[in-house]
Write a protein that holds these residues in place. Structure first.
Motif, mmCIF file in Angstrom:
data_model
loop_
_atom_site.group_PDB
_atom_site.id
_atom_site.type_symbol
_atom_site.label_atom_id
_atom_site.label_comp_id
_atom_site.label_asym_id
_atom_site.label_seq_id
_atom_site.Cartn_x
_atom_site.Cartn_y
_atom_site.Cartn_z
ATOM 1 N N ASP A 1 65.995 -19.199 -7.682
ATOM 2 C CA ASP A 1 67.169 -18.390 -8.007
ATOM 3 C C ASP A 1 68.408 -19.142 -7.532
ATOM 4 O OD1 ASP A 1 69.076 -16.478 -8.487
ATOM 5 O OD2 ASP A 1 68.099 -14.894 -7.316
ATOM 6 N N VAL A 2 69.098 -19.821 -8.449
ATOM 7 C CA VAL A 2 70.247 -20.648 -8.063
ATOM 8 C C VAL A 2 71.441 -19.802 -7.623
ATOM 9 C CG1 VAL A 2 69.578 -22.631 -9.457
ATOM 10 C CG2 VAL A 2 71.011 -20.853 -10.460
ATOM 11 N N ASP A 3 71.383 -18.494 -7.829
ATOM 12 C CA ASP A 3 72.456 -17.617 -7.375
ATOM 13 C C ASP A 3 72.183 -17.060 -5.980
ATOM 14 O OD1 ASP A 3 73.936 -17.908 -9.747
ATOM 15 O OD2 ASP A 3 72.647 -16.439 -10.746
ATOM 16 N N ALA A 4 71.033 -17.373 -5.412
ATOM 17 C CA ALA A 4 70.672 -16.875 -4.077
ATOM 18 C C ALA A 4 70.320 -18.052 -3.183
ATOM 19 C CB ALA A 4 69.506 -15.896 -4.176
ATOM 20 N N ILE A 5 71.346 -18.836 -2.819
ATOM 21 C CA ILE A 5 71.154 -20.018 -1.969
ATOM 22 C C ILE A 5 71.997 -19.846 -0.717
ATOM 23 C CG2 ILE A 5 71.460 -22.514 -1.781
ATOM 24 C CD1 ILE A 5 71.083 -22.709 -4.785
ATOM 25 N N SER A 6 71.398 -20.124 0.438
ATOM 26 C CA SER A 6 72.140 -20.076 1.695
ATOM 27 C C SER A 6 71.912 -21.381 2.451
ATOM 28 C CB SER A 6 71.705 -18.878 2.538
ATOM 29 O OG SER A 6 70.341 -18.994 2.887
ATOM 30 N N ALA A 7 72.901 -21.777 3.251
ATOM 31 C CA ALA A 7 72.797 -23.014 4.029
ATOM 32 C C ALA A 7 73.309 -22.760 5.439
ATOM 33 C CB ALA A 7 73.594 -24.125 3.357
#
Length: 161
Positions: free
Chosen positions: A125-131
């Motif tokens: 899910d490219v809309d649900a990325i965290s860093a």
């Protein structure tokens, strides 16, 4: 290196210089790798990373010693390519050798640009990325798209005629 710069000039040396320059010209003519491509390939090869798959996410762990979160960029290119990049510089207060006459006796810590590219799977899910960057370790978490629920069979009522 241009041999004319060191005061050596002559037909033989000019021919040698021309032969030494030929690989660069052939690279351009025959579509060889550009200097940018080579630089990016080196930056990618020297940035170690681990990739883990969890039941609900993909986790990318990249070593970033000495970097702050603002010096690291995490992007998604072409819809499915995760790119982690940034630049490590020498420290302030004369550590770069410009102020205070600092002279390095040995330089082993890597400085310069770095980059890693990861192809994301179809279920990412490219809309649900965290860093998060903590203690010199960047952790990028890409959530998975939940699998579709299995379709229930449709029951059709049978009428008695």
């Amino acid at each position: 290196m241009d041999v004319r710069m060191v005061g050596l000039d002559g037909p033989l040396l000019s021919t040698l210089q021309h032969l030494m320059d030929m690989p660069d010209e052939m690279e351009k003519t025959f579509g060889g790798p550009s200097h940018t491509y080579v630089r990016d390939a080196k930056a990618m090869a020297t940035t170690p990373a681990d990739v883990k798959e969890l039941p609900g996410a993909y986790v990318f762990v990249v070593d970033m010693p000495g970097l702050k979160g603002g010096e690291i960029k995490v992007q998604v290119e072409d819809g499915r390519v995760l790119v982690v990049s940034g630049e490590r510089k020498r420290g302030p207060d004369g550590e770069d050798g410009k102020d205070g006459g600092v002279k390095y006796l040995r330089m082993e810590r890597r400085v310069g640009k770095f980059m890693r590219k990861f192809s994301l799977p179809d279920n990412a899910d490219v809309d649900a990325i965290s860093a998060v960057c903590q203690d010199g370790v960047l952790t990028v978490t890409v959530q998975k798209v939940p699998p579709p629920e299995p379709k229930k069979p449709k029951t059709i009522e049978v009428k008695v005629a």
